[in-house]
Design an enzyme around this catalytic site. Structure first.
Site, PDB file in Angstrom:
ATOM      1  CB  SER A 120      -0.818   0.198   1.311  1.00  0.00           C
ATOM      2  OG  SER A 120      -1.690  -0.934   1.325  1.00  0.00           O
ATOM      3  CG  HIS A 141      -1.885  -0.348  -4.360  1.00  0.00           C
ATOM      4  ND1 HIS A 141      -2.078   0.953  -4.027  1.00  0.00           N
ATOM      5  CD2 HIS A 141      -2.250  -1.186  -3.296  1.00  0.00           C
ATOM      6  CE1 HIS A 141      -2.879   0.954  -2.888  1.00  0.00           C
ATOM      7  NE2 HIS A 141      -2.776  -0.257  -2.463  1.00  0.00           N
ATOM      8  CD  GLU A 153      -2.333   3.550  -6.548  1.00  0.00           C
ATOM      9  OE1 GLU A 153      -2.847   4.899  -6.460  1.00  0.00           O
ATOM     10  OE2 GLU A 153      -2.032   3.046  -5.719  1.00  0.00           O
ATOM     11  CG  ASN A 191      -3.238   3.920   0.289  1.00  0.00           C
ATOM     12  OD1 ASN A 191      -4.311   3.929   0.485  1.00  0.00           O
ATOM     13  ND2 ASN A 191      -2.552   2.584   0.184  1.00  0.00           N
TER      14      ASN A 191
HETATM   15  N1  CAA Z   1     -15.769  -9.800  -1.261  1.00  0.00           N
HETATM   16  C1  CAA Z   1     -16.230  -9.872  -2.671  1.00  0.00           C
HETATM   17  N2  CAA Z   1     -17.168  -9.130  -3.171  1.00  0.00           N
HETATM   18  C2  CAA Z   1     -17.862  -8.337  -2.171  1.00  0.00           C
HETATM   19  C3  CAA Z   1     -17.116  -8.123  -0.777  1.00  0.00           C
HETATM   20  C4  CAA Z   1     -16.139  -8.917  -0.501  1.00  0.00           C
HETATM   21  N3  CAA Z   1     -15.393  -8.712   0.623  1.00  0.00           N
HETATM   22  N4  CAA Z   1     -17.976  -7.328  -0.537  1.00  0.00           N
HETATM   23  C5  CAA Z   1     -18.829  -6.854  -1.207  1.00  0.00           C
HETATM   24  N5  CAA Z   1     -18.729  -7.461  -2.307  1.00  0.00           N
HETATM   25  C6  CAA Z   1     -19.619  -7.473  -3.588  1.00  0.00           C
HETATM   26  C7  CAA Z   1     -21.020  -7.918  -3.360  1.00  0.00           C
HETATM   27  O1  CAA Z   1     -21.223  -9.374  -3.556  1.00  0.00           O
HETATM   28  C8  CAA Z   1     -21.731  -6.905  -4.420  1.00  0.00           C
HETATM   29  O2  CAA Z   1     -21.774  -7.745  -5.480  1.00  0.00           O
HETATM   30  P1  CAA Z   1     -22.638  -7.670  -6.832  1.00  0.00           P
HETATM   31  O3  CAA Z   1     -22.719  -6.091  -6.912  1.00  0.00           O
HETATM   32  O4  CAA Z   1     -21.971  -8.122  -7.903  1.00  0.00           O
HETATM   33  O5  CAA Z   1     -24.092  -7.961  -6.489  1.00  0.00           O
HETATM   34  C9  CAA Z   1     -21.323  -5.655  -4.241  1.00  0.00           C
HETATM   35  O6  CAA Z   1     -19.842  -5.894  -3.692  1.00  0.00           O
HETATM   36  C10 CAA Z   1     -21.822  -4.709  -3.281  1.00  0.00           C
HETATM   37  O7  CAA Z   1     -21.774  -5.458  -2.061  1.00  0.00           O
HETATM   38  P2  CAA Z   1     -23.043  -5.281  -0.694  1.00  0.00           P
HETATM   39  O8  CAA Z   1     -24.436  -4.625  -1.320  1.00  0.00           O
HETATM   40  O9  CAA Z   1     -23.112  -6.263   0.028  1.00  0.00           O
HETATM   41  O10 CAA Z   1     -22.480  -4.070   0.086  1.00  0.00           O
HETATM   42  P3  CAA Z   1     -22.199  -2.427  -0.057  1.00  0.00           P
HETATM   43  O11 CAA Z   1     -23.161  -2.152  -1.162  1.00  0.00           O
HETATM   44  O12 CAA Z   1     -22.236  -2.018   1.025  1.00  0.00           O
HETATM   45  O13 CAA Z   1     -20.864  -2.675  -0.796  1.00  0.00           O
HETATM   46  C11 CAA Z   1     -18.558  -2.386  -0.545  1.00  0.00           C
HETATM   47  C12 CAA Z   1     -19.445  -3.073  -0.041  1.00  0.00           C
HETATM   48  C13 CAA Z   1     -18.066  -2.870  -1.857  1.00  0.00           C
HETATM   49  C14 CAA Z   1     -17.337  -3.206   0.189  1.00  0.00           C
HETATM   50  C15 CAA Z   1     -18.592  -1.043  -0.386  1.00  0.00           C
HETATM   51  O14 CAA Z   1     -19.001  -0.451   0.845  1.00  0.00           O
HETATM   52  C16 CAA Z   1     -17.239   0.043  -0.648  1.00  0.00           C
HETATM   53  O15 CAA Z   1     -17.020   0.159  -1.957  1.00  0.00           O
HETATM   54  N6  CAA Z   1     -16.713   0.412   0.401  1.00  0.00           N
HETATM   55  C17 CAA Z   1     -15.344   1.246   0.037  1.00  0.00           C
HETATM   56  C18 CAA Z   1     -14.222   0.366  -0.343  1.00  0.00           C
HETATM   57  C19 CAA Z   1     -13.131   0.938  -0.523  1.00  0.00           C
HETATM   58  O16 CAA Z   1     -12.937   2.449  -0.335  1.00  0.00           O
HETATM   59  N7  CAA Z   1     -11.925   0.210  -0.702  1.00  0.00           N
HETATM   60  C20 CAA Z   1     -10.611   0.907  -0.925  1.00  0.00           C
HETATM   61  C21 CAA Z   1      -9.938   0.787   0.313  1.00  0.00           C
HETATM   62  S1  CAA Z   1      -8.278   1.420   0.423  1.00  0.00           S
HETATM   63  C22 CAA Z   1      -7.489   0.511  -0.319  1.00  0.00           C
HETATM   64  O17 CAA Z   1      -7.824  -0.940  -0.728  1.00  0.00           O
HETATM   65  C23 CAA Z   1      -6.031   0.559  -0.628  1.00  0.00           C
HETATM   66  C24 CAA Z   1      -5.178   0.196   0.534  1.00  0.00           C
HETATM   67  O18 CAA Z   1      -3.694   0.187   0.083  1.00  0.00           O
HETATM   68  C25 CAA Z   1      -5.457   0.512   1.920  1.00  0.00           C
HETATM   69  P1  NAD Z   2      -3.800  -9.426   5.961  1.00  0.00           P
HETATM   70  O1  NAD Z   2      -3.294  -9.216   7.341  1.00  0.00           O
HETATM   71  O2  NAD Z   2      -5.174  -9.502   5.897  1.00  0.00           O
HETATM   72  O3  NAD Z   2      -2.864 -10.582   5.344  1.00  0.00           O
HETATM   73  C1  NAD Z   2      -1.496 -10.882   5.413  1.00  0.00           C
HETATM   74  C2  NAD Z   2      -1.410 -12.169   5.017  1.00  0.00           C
HETATM   75  O4  NAD Z   2       0.021 -12.392   4.858  1.00  0.00           O
HETATM   76  C3  NAD Z   2      -1.618 -13.060   6.357  1.00  0.00           C
HETATM   77  O5  NAD Z   2      -2.300 -13.828   5.952  1.00  0.00           O
HETATM   78  C4  NAD Z   2      -0.207 -13.692   6.830  1.00  0.00           C
HETATM   79  O6  NAD Z   2      -0.293 -14.979   7.348  1.00  0.00           O
HETATM   80  C5  NAD Z   2       0.387 -13.520   5.428  1.00  0.00           C
HETATM   81  N1  NAD Z   2       1.970 -13.522   5.536  1.00  0.00           N
HETATM   82  C6  NAD Z   2       2.927 -13.124   6.303  1.00  0.00           C
HETATM   83  N2  NAD Z   2       3.994 -13.345   6.302  1.00  0.00           N
HETATM   84  C7  NAD Z   2       4.259 -14.084   5.064  1.00  0.00           C
HETATM   85  C8  NAD Z   2       5.113 -14.649   4.605  1.00  0.00           C
HETATM   86  N3  NAD Z   2       6.408 -14.618   4.699  1.00  0.00           N
HETATM   87  N4  NAD Z   2       4.806 -15.381   3.493  1.00  0.00           N
HETATM   88  C9  NAD Z   2       3.412 -15.581   2.935  1.00  0.00           C
HETATM   89  N5  NAD Z   2       2.451 -15.071   3.504  1.00  0.00           N
HETATM   90  C10 NAD Z   2       2.598 -14.132   4.677  1.00  0.00           C
HETATM   91  O7  NAD Z   2      -3.150  -7.946   5.308  1.00  0.00           O
HETATM   92  P2  NAD Z   2      -3.905  -7.544   3.794  1.00  0.00           P
HETATM   93  O8  NAD Z   2      -4.793  -6.409   4.163  1.00  0.00           O
HETATM   94  O9  NAD Z   2      -4.342  -8.655   2.899  1.00  0.00           O
HETATM   95  O10 NAD Z   2      -2.514  -7.116   3.109  1.00  0.00           O
HETATM   96  C11 NAD Z   2      -1.525  -7.404   2.374  1.00  0.00           C
HETATM   97  C12 NAD Z   2      -0.742  -6.526   1.653  1.00  0.00           C
HETATM   98  O11 NAD Z   2      -1.489  -5.788   0.779  1.00  0.00           O
HETATM   99  C13 NAD Z   2      -0.183  -5.286   2.295  1.00  0.00           C
HETATM  100  O12 NAD Z   2       1.177  -4.771   1.782  1.00  0.00           O
HETATM  101  C14 NAD Z   2      -1.176  -4.127   2.263  1.00  0.00           C
HETATM  102  O13 NAD Z   2      -0.554  -2.909   2.574  1.00  0.00           O
HETATM  103  C15 NAD Z   2      -1.614  -4.409   1.230  1.00  0.00           C
HETATM  104  N6  NAD Z   2      -2.999  -3.926   0.660  1.00  0.00           N
HETATM  105  C16 NAD Z   2      -3.952  -3.971   1.729  1.00  0.00           C
HETATM  106  C17 NAD Z   2      -5.210  -3.316   1.642  1.00  0.00           C
HETATM  107  C18 NAD Z   2      -6.429  -3.465   2.512  1.00  0.00           C
HETATM  108  O14 NAD Z   2      -7.535  -2.757   2.378  1.00  0.00           O
HETATM  109  N7  NAD Z   2      -6.123  -4.181   3.636  1.00  0.00           N
HETATM  110  C19 NAD Z   2      -5.411  -2.726   0.254  1.00  0.00           C
HETATM  111  C20 NAD Z   2      -4.549  -2.644  -0.559  1.00  0.00           C
HETATM  112  C21 NAD Z   2      -3.339  -3.310  -0.464  1.00  0.00           C
END
Ligand code: CAA
Ligand code: NAD
Length: 284
Positions: A120, A141, A153, A191
């Site tokens: 991330s 990403h 990304e 991010n």
């Molecule tokens: N796995 C697979 N599919 C999923 C799911 C999951 N965990 N959660 C929801 N879905 C699917 C559902 O099956 C449904 O699919 P269809 O439209 O094909 O029927 C669709 O998503 C919508 O689901 P719901 O109606 O049950 O739920 P919702 O409308 O509340 O949506 C959500 C759920 C898609 C998660 C929505 O709340 C959302 O978009 N949230 C924001 C997600 C977001 O911003 N993600 C980015 C996070 S940051 C990141 O990822 C980067 C990082 O590095 C940290």
């Molecule tokens: P998570 O904690 O759900 O899963 C991480 C997994 O990695 C665990 O199942 C752990 O057992 C496994 N792991 C640890 N050490 C390992 C090794 N040596 N070999 C194989 N597996 C190992 O975390 P996550 O949310 O799936 O995040 C995974 C990566 O994806 C991170 O780099 C995170 O920043 C990135 N990411 C996370 C998100 C998010 O929304 N959570 C979104 C985009 C990218």
């Protein structure tokens, strides 16, 4: 060269989703996890996601079986030897990721194989430098939940080969994603913008401007976000959110990237959000 054999390192929230979308697109996928329990948990996450698709009539039982037949779980990294693309999605930790790529460098035999990290925030150059083939290392990403979120990304570095970048982009597109390219700066595009927003919400809650529920309702109804920022932090994982904030802060030294004390304390207390059952909200 068509990419048919994909490795996914880590089968947590992200790795399980990445494995699912790759297998749905027809690739043969081996997911590597640290122990049999973690491998089992990864498989049950994939099955749950496919079951959800069946419930929504987006997939049938035959399709489910076909997708699952393309996914193998493994706890032996040497089984990645014949992979043409390895996507690392292990815990967000620089040392851990470097170790994984150093090992993969020894194991993966195809000198044209692509090494991608789903980090991330961690600059890809640092990860690439842990291998003898930095020109073959990029960031791919994905976003959470992977089967739903349309973006990937592609993070390119000063060392990455343009041909490798293009092949990585083509693969991400072949699994149904829209690709944007980002230079190798901590946090890339999304991010760098999203983390200060989530940290701002934690600060707002910590200083008592509004309740957590009202902060989340405000952004859901007032800005049409699908989730409020505190719900989203729980969804991403508070451990991951804090680690990403720390990497951004280290890179830019801007106060907006500093982890608020409340977030730090919650992570220290093991409150990692939805995946641990407790974060800003209770999921138990
Ligand atoms: N796995 C697979 N599919 C999923 C799911 C999951 N965990 N959660 C929801 N879905 C699917 C559902 O099956 C449904 O699919 P269809 O439209 O094909 O029927 C669709 O998503 C919508 O689901 P719901 O109606 O049950 O739920 P919702 O409308 O509340 O949506 C959500 C759920 C898609 C998660 C929505 O709340 C959302 O978009 N949230 C924001 C997600 C977001 O911003 N993600 C980015 C996070 S940051 C990141 O990822 C980067 C990082 O590095 C940290
Ligand atoms: P998570 O904690 O759900 O899963 C991480 C997994 O990695 C665990 O199942 C752990 O057992 C496994 N792991 C640890 N050490 C390992 C090794 N040596 N070999 C194989 N597996 C190992 O975390 P996550 O949310 O799936 O995040 C995974 C990566 O994806 C991170 O780099 C995170 O920043 C990135 N990411 C996370 C998100 C998010 O929304 N959570 C979104 C985009 C990218």
């Amino acid at each position: 060269m068509l990419i048919e054999r994909v490795g996914v390192i880590g089968g947590g929230l992200m790795g399980s989703g990445i494995a699912e979308v790759c297998a749905r697109a027809g690739s043969d996928v081996i997911v590597h996890e640290i122990n049999p329990e973690a491998a089992e948990a990864a498989m049950s996450r994939i099955e749950k996601s496919l079951d959800r698709a069946i419930e929504r009539e987006k997939l049938d039982q035959a399709g489910r079986s076909e997708i699952l037949s393309r996914i193998a779980l493994s706890t032996d990294l040497t089984e990645q030897a014949d992979r043409q693309l390895v996507i690392e999605a292990a815990t967000e930790n620089e040392d851990l990721k470097k170790r994984i790529f150093t090992d993969l460098d020894e194991i993966v035999t195809d000198s044209d194989a692509i090494f991608a990290s789903n980090t991330s925030s961690i600059p890809i150059t640092r990860i690439a430098s842990a291998t003898s083939r930095p020109d073959h290392v990029v960031g791919l990403h994905f976003f959470n939940p992977v089967p739903v979120m349309a973006l990937v990304e592609l993070v390119t570095t000063v060392m990455s080969d343009p041909g490798v970048e293009d092949r990585a982009q083509a693969y991400a597109e072949s699994v149904g994603k829209t690709v944007i390219r980002a230079k190798d700066r901590a946090g890339f595009v999304v991010n760098m913008l999203l983390i200060p927003f989530m940290l701002g919400a934690v600060r707002m809650y910590e200083t008592g401007v509004a309740t957590k529920e009202d902060i989340d309702t405000a952004m859901r109804l007032g800005a049409n976000h699908p989730m409020g920022p505190l719900e989203l932090a729980d969804f991403v994982g508070l451990d991951t959110t804090k680690y990403v904030a720390d990497v951004l802060y280290e890179e830019f030294k801007e106060p907006m990237y500093a982890s608020p004390p409340l977030l730090t304390r919650m992570v220290e207390a093991g409150l990692h959000g939805r995946k641990s059952g407790q974060g800003f909200y209770d999921y138990e």
